[in-house]
Scaffold this motif. Structure first.
Motif, PDB file in Angstrom:
ATOM      1  N   ARG A 161      -1.323  16.520   3.053  1.00 16.90           N
ATOM      2  CA  ARG A 161      -1.637  15.131   3.419  1.00 16.90           C
ATOM      3  C   ARG A 161      -2.562  14.460   2.402  1.00 16.90           C
ATOM      4  O   ARG A 161      -2.875  13.274   2.525  1.00 16.90           O
ATOM      5  CB  ARG A 161      -2.277  15.097   4.810  1.00 16.90           C
ATOM      6  N   GLU A 221      -0.812   4.329   1.136  1.00 14.98           N
ATOM      7  CA  GLU A 221      -0.044   5.397   1.803  1.00 14.98           C
ATOM      8  C   GLU A 221      -0.956   6.504   2.350  1.00 14.98           C
ATOM      9  O   GLU A 221      -0.498   7.617   2.621  1.00 14.98           O
ATOM     10  CB  GLU A 221       0.960   5.999   0.815  1.00 14.98           C
ATOM     11  N   GLU A 223      -2.751   8.884   4.699  1.00 12.49           N
ATOM     12  CA  GLU A 223      -2.488   9.317   6.079  1.00 12.49           C
ATOM     13  C   GLU A 223      -3.730   9.939   6.712  1.00 12.49           C
ATOM     14  O   GLU A 223      -3.693  10.385   7.852  1.00 12.49           O
ATOM     15  CB  GLU A 223      -1.356  10.352   6.094  1.00 12.49           C
ATOM     16  N   THR A 226      -7.294   5.220   7.627  1.00 13.98           N
ATOM     17  CA  THR A 226      -6.324   4.132   7.818  1.00 13.98           C
ATOM     18  C   THR A 226      -6.833   2.826   7.220  1.00 13.98           C
ATOM     19  O   THR A 226      -8.029   2.676   6.937  1.00 13.98           O
ATOM     20  CB  THR A 226      -6.085   3.891   9.323  1.00 13.98           C
ATOM     21  N   GLY A 249      -1.684   7.696  -1.879  1.00 11.11           N
ATOM     22  CA  GLY A 249      -2.132   8.250  -0.613  1.00 11.11           C
ATOM     23  C   GLY A 249      -3.656   8.255  -0.554  1.00 11.11           C
ATOM     24  O   GLY A 249      -4.298   7.272  -0.936  1.00 11.11           O
TER      25      GLY A 249
END
Ligand code: MLT
Length: 276
Positions: A161, A221, A223, A226, A249
């Motif tokens: 992640r 992106e 995760e 937020t 991310g």
């Protein structure tokens, strides 16, 4: 350490001497790394931003070249380590920034040493404390890290992640690099840091009282934190701007270094002009 000496240690935060990479001249910019990485994650920032600023990237305690020390786990301890590092370097005030865990430490630094903050950069982090569930998860992970004495639990749960789907698809080398960084984290430091993050307080009030300008950066992106977390920080701050980094991310400085460096470079340059 002998018991005789320990008896004289005062009941207060005992800082450790952090290892740091320190390059360039000009306005000092301190960048604090994410969990469970090290100052190695800021390679592209040292390369590009040190042409304009003094870029100081410490290894937080237990990670990279810094010792873990004996203090109870706390983000305040980590923030005081950074303040002691600035003392040792003769840096009075700096732009202090951090990503994710480094952001929690930046928030603790802003609460404990507000006069030393020229500006704050908060990347892919949040100002709220953990929920009960998140706290319980961290303590469970800390126990597993201590039992296994390896970071396998992080390679399974966290690593996939850490970078976004675009990076995963298009830039396998970056994923490999992040994997290498996670693998080199000592399990004892990772467990300590999980306990420190679990104990961190809500920092929205700290933000409301921060007079220095702030830059919030968020990977579109991501995760792990937020966009709502990023917007909540921007709204709590009296003087903040928000930059969303596309195709990234959780790690914009690693996944989209050019975009990250442009945003941070502009922010620090503008601050540098106002303090001259
Ligand atoms: C980090 O990237 O520093 C961590 O994911 C932060 C966290 O666990 O909250």
């Amino acid at each position: 350490r002998s018991p005789g000496w320990a008896a004289f240690v005062p009941d207060e935060v005992i800082v450790v001497q952090l290892y740091s990479r320190d390059v360039g001249d000009g306005t000092p910019l301190v960048l604090l790394h994410a969990f469970p990485l090290s100052s190695a994650m800021w390679l592209a920032q040292r390369e590009a931003l040190a042409e304009r600023f003094r870029v100081v990237t410490p290894d937080l305690r237990g990670f990279g070249g810094s010792p873990l020390g004996t203090a109870e786990p706390s983000v305040d301890v980590m923030a005081d380590d950074v303040a002691a590092l600035l003392d040792a370097k003769g840096i009075d005030r700096a732009v202090v920034g951090g990503l994710s865990m480094g952001g929690y430490v930046t928030l603790a630094f802003c609460r404990r040493h507000p006069d030393r903050v020229l500006g704050a950069v908060l990347a892919d982090t949040k100002a709220t404390a953990d929920t009960e569930t998140a706290r319980a998860d961290r303590l469970r992970i800390a126990e597993r890290l201590e039992a296994d004495k390896t970071v396998d639990v992080l390679l399974e749960g966290l690593l996939p992640r850490l970078v976004g789907p675009t990076t995963m698809r298009q830039r396998a080398l970056i994923y490999g690099r992040v994997r290498g960084l996670v693998q080199s984290a000592p399990a004892s430091a990772a467990a300590w840091a999980q306990r420190a993050m679990a104990a961190r307080p809500d920092a929205l009030e700290t933000l409301a009282g921060l007079h220095a300008p702030a830059l919030i950066v968020h990977g579109a992106e991501d995760e792990i934190t937020t966009e709502d977390d990023a917007r909540a920080m921007a709204e709590a701050l009296p003087n903040a701007e928000l930059t969303l980094v596309p195709r990234s991310g959780h790690l914009p400085p690693v996944e989209q270094p050019q975009l990250f460096n442009e945003a941070v470079g502009e922010f620090v340059a503008a601050l540098g002009r106002t303090i001259r």
